[in-house]
Design a protein around this motif. Structure first.
Motif, short mmCIF file in Angstrom:
data_model
loop_
_atom_site.label_atom_id
_atom_site.label_comp_id
_atom_site.label_asym_id
_atom_site.label_seq_id
_atom_site.Cartn_x
_atom_site.Cartn_y
_atom_site.Cartn_z
N ALA A 66 0.87 -1.01 -0.06
CA ALA A 66 -0.10 0.14 -0.02
C ALA A 66 0.87 1.20 0.10
O ALA A 66 0.47 2.35 -0.83
CB ALA A 66 -1.01 -0.03 1.15
N ARG A 69 2.11 1.67 -3.68
CA ARG A 69 1.04 2.14 -4.38
C ARG A 69 0.38 3.78 -4.46
O ARG A 69 0.12 4.30 -5.42
CB ARG A 69 0.04 1.36 -4.44
CG ARG A 69 0.26 -0.29 -5.01
CD ARG A 69 -0.71 -1.11 -4.71
NE ARG A 69 -1.81 -0.67 -5.77
CZ ARG A 69 -2.87 -1.49 -6.37
NH1 ARG A 69 -3.22 -2.70 -5.74
NH2 ARG A 69 -3.75 -0.97 -7.10
N GLU A 108 -9.12 1.65 2.10
CA GLU A 108 -10.10 0.71 1.50
C GLU A 108 -9.20 -0.46 0.76
O GLU A 108 -9.83 -1.69 1.04
CB GLU A 108 -10.78 1.25 0.37
CG GLU A 108 -11.75 2.28 0.59
CD GLU A 108 -12.78 2.84 -0.32
OE1 GLU A 108 -13.76 1.91 -0.78
OE2 GLU A 108 -12.31 3.56 -1.17
N TYR A 109 -8.15 -0.44 0.27
CA TYR A 109 -7.37 -1.44 -0.15
C TYR A 109 -6.88 -2.28 0.91
O TYR A 109 -7.12 -3.71 0.90
CB TYR A 109 -6.19 -0.98 -0.73
CG TYR A 109 -4.99 -1.71 -1.29
CD1 TYR A 109 -5.26 -2.55 -2.41
CD2 TYR A 109 -3.79 -1.98 -0.39
CE1 TYR A 109 -4.08 -3.61 -2.89
CE2 TYR A 109 -2.94 -2.92 -0.86
CZ TYR A 109 -3.07 -3.48 -2.19
OH TYR A 109 -2.20 -4.74 -2.53
N ASP A 112 -10.08 -4.27 2.14
CA ASP A 112 -10.38 -5.24 1.30
C ASP A 112 -9.46 -6.57 1.25
O ASP A 112 -9.77 -7.86 1.35
CB ASP A 112 -10.43 -4.67 -0.41
CG ASP A 112 -11.56 -3.86 -0.57
OD1 ASP A 112 -12.38 -3.92 0.33
OD2 ASP A 112 -11.40 -3.10 -1.69
N TYR A 113 -8.09 -6.29 1.55
CA TYR A 113 -7.23 -7.31 1.74
C TYR A 113 -7.55 -7.96 3.11
O TYR A 113 -7.56 -9.43 3.22
CB TYR A 113 -5.78 -6.67 1.59
CG TYR A 113 -4.62 -8.00 2.36
CD1 TYR A 113 -4.16 -8.74 1.15
CD2 TYR A 113 -4.28 -7.87 3.53
CE1 TYR A 113 -3.38 -9.61 1.67
CE2 TYR A 113 -3.35 -9.00 3.82
CZ TYR A 113 -3.03 -9.74 2.88
OH TYR A 113 -2.08 -10.73 3.35
N LEU A 143 -11.84 -6.97 -3.64
CA LEU A 143 -10.55 -7.28 -3.83
C LEU A 143 -10.15 -6.79 -5.22
O LEU A 143 -8.98 -6.31 -5.72
CB LEU A 143 -9.92 -8.32 -3.15
CG LEU A 143 -8.48 -8.42 -3.23
CD1 LEU A 143 -7.82 -7.39 -2.09
CD2 LEU A 143 -8.16 -9.78 -2.42
N TRP A 146 -8.58 -3.73 -7.28
CA TRP A 146 -7.24 -3.15 -7.03
C TRP A 146 -6.46 -3.84 -7.91
O TRP A 146 -5.24 -3.72 -8.17
CB TRP A 146 -6.80 -3.45 -5.51
CG TRP A 146 -8.05 -2.98 -4.68
CD1 TRP A 146 -8.45 -3.54 -3.74
CD2 TRP A 146 -7.88 -1.43 -4.42
NE1 TRP A 146 -9.36 -2.63 -3.09
CE2 TRP A 146 -9.03 -1.49 -3.40
CE3 TRP A 146 -7.49 -0.24 -5.23
CZ2 TRP A 146 -9.63 0.01 -3.00
CZ3 TRP A 146 -7.88 0.99 -4.66
CH2 TRP A 146 -9.02 0.90 -3.63
#
Length: 146
Positions: A66, A69, A108-109, A112-113, A143, A146
Motif C-alpha cells: 500500500a 502504491r 480501502e485497499y 479489502d485485503y 479485492l 485493485w
C-alpha cells in the motif's frame, strides 16, 4: 508503519491520537475500525485464530505494498485474535498521506485485503453451535478492483 496482532483490546482514541501525532507531513488521516456484529441476534462470540509470525509477515507485506502504491506517510494495522463478543472492536486500519485521496484509497485497499486474504480464521459461536465463517463472494469481488 506499525502492525499489531494482539488478543487484548485496544483504545481507539489513544491509537488514533498517537498515529495522528506521529504522522508528520500528513494532510489527511483515514481510520477504519471493525466491530464484531451480530446481524441475526444469535452470535454469542467469535473465535479468531491465526499463525503467529505468518500473520504479521502477511500484514506487513500488504501494508508495504500500500505504501508503494499510494503516497503514504504512515500505516497502522491492528487486528485482534482470540474470543471476542458482539460489540467489541476487532481491528483498526489507519493511513496518513499528504492528500485525502491516497489516504482513503489505501485504507480501502487494506480493508479489502484484510477481509479476503489475511490469514485469520473466524469461528462464530451461538446457541446453535459453532461454525467457521466462509469467505464471501462480495469480499473477493471488492479485492478484484485493485
Amino acid at each position: 508503519m506499525r502492525i499489531a496482532v494482539q488478543s487484548q483490546p485496544f483504545e481507539l482514541g489513544a491509537e488514533t491520537e498517537a498515529f495522528a501525532s506521529a504522522a508528520s507531513g500528513a494532510g489527511a488521516i483515514v481510520t477504519f475500525t471493525g466491530i464484531v456484529r451480530d446481524t441475526n441476534q444469535r452470535l454469542a462470540a467469535m473465535d479468531i485464530e491465526h499463525y503467529p509470525g505468518m500473520t504479521e509477515k502477511a500484514l506487513t507485506s500488504i501494508a508495504t505494498e500500500a505504501q508503494a502504491r499510494w503516497s503514504l506517510s504512515d500505516v497502522l494495522v491492528i487486528h485482534r485474535h482470540g474470543r471476542l463478543v458482539p460489540g467489541e472492536m476487532i481491528m483498526m486500519v489507519a493511513t496518513a498521506a499528504p492528500h485525502r485521496a491516497d489516504a482513503f484509497a489505501a485504507a480501502e485497499y487494506l480493508m479489502d485485503y484484510l477481509k479476503s486474504r489475511a490469514p485469520f480464521w473466524k469461528k462464530e459461536i451461538g446457541a446453535d453451535g459453532a461454525e467457521w465463517v466462509a469467505a464471501k463472494d462480495s469480499d473477493e469481488a471488492a479485492l478484484q478492483r485493485w
